[in-house]
Design a protein around this motif. Structure first.
Motif, PDB file in Angstrom:
ATOM      1  N   THR A  61       0.801  -1.124  -0.015  1.00 53.77           N
ATOM      2  CA  THR A  61      -0.045  -0.123  -0.043  1.00 53.77           C
ATOM      3  C   THR A  61       0.903   1.283  -0.080  1.00 53.77           C
ATOM      4  O   THR A  61       0.647   2.261  -0.815  1.00 53.77           O
ATOM      5  N   ALA A  62       1.981   1.205   0.959  1.00 50.75           N
ATOM      6  CA  ALA A  62       3.091   2.488   0.925  1.00 50.75           C
ATOM      7  C   ALA A  62       3.760   2.651  -0.585  1.00 50.75           C
ATOM      8  O   ALA A  62       3.807   3.774  -0.801  1.00 50.75           O
ATOM      9  N   ALA A  63       4.236   1.427  -1.070  1.00 49.57           N
ATOM     10  CA  ALA A  63       4.892   1.260  -2.061  1.00 49.57           C
ATOM     11  C   ALA A  63       4.246   2.021  -3.254  1.00 49.57           C
ATOM     12  O   ALA A  63       4.592   2.601  -3.988  1.00 49.57           O
ATOM     13  N   GLU A  64       2.747   1.636  -3.325  1.00 48.77           N
ATOM     14  CA  GLU A  64       1.886   2.049  -4.474  1.00 48.77           C
ATOM     15  C   GLU A  64       1.683   3.647  -4.194  1.00 48.77           C
ATOM     16  O   GLU A  64       1.590   4.126  -5.368  1.00 48.77           O
ATOM     17  N   ALA A  65       1.509   3.832  -2.928  1.00 49.58           N
ATOM     18  CA  ALA A  65       1.249   5.502  -2.858  1.00 49.58           C
ATOM     19  C   ALA A  65       2.495   6.226  -2.969  1.00 49.58           C
ATOM     20  O   ALA A  65       2.418   7.406  -3.692  1.00 49.58           O
ATOM     21  N   ALA A  66       3.646   5.710  -2.640  1.00 55.49           N
ATOM     22  CA  ALA A  66       4.989   6.402  -3.317  1.00 55.49           C
ATOM     23  C   ALA A  66       5.227   6.455  -4.695  1.00 55.49           C
ATOM     24  O   ALA A  66       5.635   7.400  -5.170  1.00 55.49           O
ATOM     25  N   LYS A  67       4.723   5.437  -5.490  1.00 55.89           N
ATOM     26  CA  LYS A  67       4.860   5.468  -6.580  1.00 55.89           C
ATOM     27  C   LYS A  67       3.934   6.369  -7.422  1.00 55.89           C
ATOM     28  O   LYS A  67       4.379   6.938  -8.265  1.00 55.89           O
ATOM     29  N   ALA A  68       3.002   6.507  -6.863  1.00 56.40           N
ATOM     30  CA  ALA A  68       1.810   7.487  -7.411  1.00 56.40           C
ATOM     31  C   ALA A  68       2.445   8.985  -7.151  1.00 56.40           C
ATOM     32  O   ALA A  68       2.233   9.741  -8.094  1.00 56.40           O
ATOM     33  N   GLN A  69       3.122   9.153  -6.018  1.00 53.80           N
ATOM     34  CA  GLN A  69       3.210  10.476  -5.738  1.00 53.80           C
ATOM     35  C   GLN A  69       4.723  10.978  -6.654  1.00 53.80           C
ATOM     36  O   GLN A  69       4.669  11.898  -7.245  1.00 53.80           O
ATOM     37  N   ALA A  70       5.433  10.005  -6.825  1.00 53.53           N
ATOM     38  CA  ALA A  70       6.426  10.128  -7.778  1.00 53.53           C
ATOM     39  C   ALA A  70       6.121  10.375  -9.047  1.00 53.53           C
ATOM     40  O   ALA A  70       6.613  11.417  -9.886  1.00 53.53           O
ATOM     41  N   LYS A  71       5.021   9.876  -9.545  1.00 55.43           N
ATOM     42  CA  LYS A  71       4.390  10.104 -10.894  1.00 55.43           C
ATOM     43  C   LYS A  71       4.050  11.169 -10.872  1.00 55.43           C
ATOM     44  O   LYS A  71       4.046  12.135 -11.947  1.00 55.43           O
ATOM     45  N   LYS A  72       3.093  11.570 -10.164  1.00 55.04           N
ATOM     46  CA  LYS A  72       2.595  13.108  -9.955  1.00 55.04           C
ATOM     47  C   LYS A  72       3.655  14.108  -9.969  1.00 55.04           C
ATOM     48  O   LYS A  72       3.630  15.165 -10.781  1.00 55.04           O
ATOM     49  N   ASP A  73       4.690  14.154  -9.041  1.00 54.88           N
ATOM     50  CA  ASP A  73       5.774  14.909  -9.017  1.00 54.88           C
ATOM     51  C   ASP A  73       6.443  15.027 -10.338  1.00 54.88           C
ATOM     52  O   ASP A  73       6.820  16.251 -10.746  1.00 54.88           O
TER      53      ASP A  73
END
Length: 89
Positions: A61-73
């Motif tokens: 869950t945290a890994a997916e959230a971090a991946k989504a945040q990196a894509k957004k950034d």
């Protein structure tokens, strides 16, 4: 030492509803978090298994959230770069 600290932070940040993988490869959803233990519910059969926190290898869950945040950034950076380029012209 850095990896140990990151792993410890990941384990201490686990909360109900997180999808995690244990060292043994068991995947499940956290249904209870205790001081040093977590309770996972695995699959549709709703089997609950209690593990020590040290047995957690990945918090998906945290890994997916971090991946989504990196894509957004990355997208925000690309937009800023495009806007800067357009302003020069």
């Amino acid at each position: 030492n850095k990896r140990k600290k990151e792993a410890e932070q990941m384990r201490s940040a686990v909360k109900k509803g997180d999808k995690i993988v244990t060292i043994g490869g068991i995947t499940g959803v956290v249904v209870d978090v205790k001081e040093n233990k977590i309770v996972l519910e695995t699959g549709a059969d709703q089997v609950r298994i209690e593990f020590e926190k040290w047995a957690i290898s990945t918090n998906e869950t945290a890994a997916e959230a971090a991946k989504a945040q990196a894509k957004k950034d990355q997208e925000a950076k690309a937009k800023a770069k495009a806007a800067k380029k357009a302003a020069k012209q």
